[in-house]
Design an enzyme around this catalytic site. Structure first.
Site: not given
Length: 545
Positions: A379, A515, A517
């Site tokens: 990001c 993102h 994750e």
């Protein structure tokens, strides 16, 4: 199909681990072949956590459908296969907002709008909606029993248990059983008082999860059962463990899932936890270790980066190495210089907002690029990598983002002026628009370049990843940056937005606008994090030669 509900509450103190306990129990029930989901009900008045400080609240977890939710939903997705959605998390603020909107429309036909029944009914409706189509729904109530803000939620679940029938509802209460060194024993009185508080609200717990730094002895569990009116087999000891992924096995070994299945009259096979046993084995038997520096601005609360930290650990599992994470304040890079980045095997810059510390992140990206250190930008981590490359390679002096310098000469990152809201409608925004709910959110398609590193890592030409951002690469200045050598490795499904960049002729330099994750799990990992940790391990070996 009848849906069964397990309502999870906590007592004595906060941060007992209700989310981990609920997720672990859900993992066992899922391993028995049941269709399970988990909900989190937060008692704060914010409509969602999207505008809350990460230092106060921790990370904002983004679901596939673009909801900004509590970080516990990240735990849920890491433990079970069911994907969370906006139905899995709501707050007091959301409930009151909905009820007040109905009142303004006249939906209540002039009635006096009250906490009971209007607020509690709204809570019940959302819980039932979120549970549709599932065998078992775990509903975690945020906060601690006794908190004034939790009362409407506790009253709602008390009513709901009556509405659906007690044969389809269980109350599971987590409580602290502290060990007093001076006395040489654990103390059960806090648990008794916590249950007393629940009883005063009209809720008799069916299961007690006793949190302690050690196993609670059988005689103490029997004492708790006697005084709290709970069967002995429903008093479960949940001691501290060195890995949260051991908790499903810990709960199963005490027969918690059997007790629940019998209570709900569910006929299902024994739980197969072999996948979790494999995770535990990989975690306990690494072949090496690497040190990865994470440079951010919210490092005083590691929970602000919870999913990133967990994803790095998952990457370690896939490479059989332990990942040591060194948290570095980006402002320290500004004041002390890049010397503090020495001896790292890789560098990661996660997402963030605001100008504070951003020049330290830009300096970090330059240090990683010029010194051939594996780099992963997420990001804002992609945006600072782009700014750094534009300034120092593409000759665009003082290039910046309009988030930080609105009138800069080279605005290589700029505001997204159009996005779709949760109903699919196109909205237009500018710098003065509200902060809440005004970002590019949720799962978006990305097309990968055939000659890119990420194409090899993912093993696919099209991927889907989750986003949470207001600013994007400015296409008007992109050609000059590409001409200087930067590779655009991924674009949005409509090819309008840059999603991934890479630096060719670098061992491993990848930055993405999304993102990754949020979709990493201990059982499956994630291609980017697995590749990143592998690159860190290889860098370490090169440096040792």
């Amino acid at each position: 199909m009848t849906t069964n509900y397990i309502f999870v509450t906590g007592g004595v103190v906060s941060s007992l681990g209700k989310g981990i306990a609920a997720a672990s129990l859900a993992a066992i029930l899922e391993a028995r072949g049941l269709n399970v989901t988990i909900m989190k009900l937060d008692p704060y008045i914010n409509v969602d956590p999207g505008t809350m400080s990460p230092i106060q609240h921790g990370e904002v977890f983004v679901t596939e459908d673009g909801a900004e939710t509590d970080l516990d939903l990240g735990h849920y997705e890491r433990f079970i296969r069911t994907k969370m959605s906006r139905r899995n998390n709501f707050t007091t603020g959301r409930i009151y907002s909905d009820v007040l909107r109905k009142e303004r429309r006249g939906d209540y036909l002039g009635a006096t709008v009250q906490v009971i029944p209007h607020i509690t009914n709204a809570i019940k409706e959302r819980v039932l909606e979120g549970g549709e189509g599932h065998d078992v729904v775990l509903v975690e109530i945020g906060g601690t029993v006794g908190d004034i803000e939790s009362l409407p939620f506790l009253e709602a679940i008390r009513q709901l248990a009556v509405d659906i029938g007690r044969e389809h509802a269980l109350f599971m209460h987590l409580t602290l059983v502290p060990y007093l060194a001076a006395a040489g024993e654990v103390k059960t009185k806090p648990t008794q008082h916590s249950v007393k508080e629940l009883l005063s609200i009209g809720i008799q717990p069916d299961i007690l999860i006793c949190r302690s730094d050690r196993a609670v002895p059988a005689n103490e569990r029997a004492k708790i059962a006697l005084f709290c009116n709970v069967p002995e087999k429903a008093v479960i000891s949940m001691k501290d463990v060195d890995s949260i992924y051991k908790i499903p096995g810990l709960l199963k070994s005490q027969g918690l899932d059997d007790y629940i299945c019998k209570r709900f009259s569910l006929n299902c096979p024994e739980a197969n936890l072999s996948e979790w046993e494999q995770v535990i084995y990989e975690e306990a038997n690494p072949a090496g270790e690497v040190t990865i520096g994470m440079v951010g601005k919210y490092i005083e609360l590691p929970d602000a980066y919870k999913s990133v930290i967990e994803a790095l650990k998952h990457g370690g599992l896939k490479n059989r190495v332990t990942v040591n994470i060194k948290l570095i304040d980006s402002q320290d890079v500004e004041t002390r210089g890049v010397e503090i980045l020495k001896d790292l095997d890789a560098i990661l810059i996660p997402g963030g907002f605001g100008y504070r510390g951003v020049e330290g992140k830009i300096a970090t990206a330059r240090y990683a690029r010029e010194n051939n250190i594996p780099y992963l930008g997420i990001c804002l981590g992609m945006q600072v990598a782009l700014i750094e490359f534009a300034r120092n390679v593409a000759g665009m002096d003082n290039a910046n983002s309009t988030e930080f310098v609105p009138d800069c000469k080279y605005p290589v990152v700029a505001l997204i002026t159009e996005w779709r809201d949760e109903d699919g409608n196109v909205e237009v925004r500018n710098e003065k628009s509200d902060l809440g709910g005004t970002m590019r959110l949720g799962a978006q398609q990305c097309q990968l370049s055939d000659d890119s590193l990420v194409r090899q890592l993912y093993g696919a030409s099209t991927i889907v990843e989750r986003h949470r951002h207001r600013y994007e690469v400015n296409n008007m200045l992109l050609k000059q940056i590409e001409a200087a050598g930067l590779r655009v490795a991924g674009r949005s499904g409509d090819a309008q937005l840059v999603e991934i960049i890479e630096v060719p002729n670098h061992p491993w330099f990848v930055a993405c606008q999304f993102h990754p994750e949020f979709t990493s799990t201990p059982r499956d990992g994630h291609p980017l994090f697995a590749g990143f940790v592998k690159a860190a391990n290889e860098h370490q070996k090169r440096q040792a030669k």
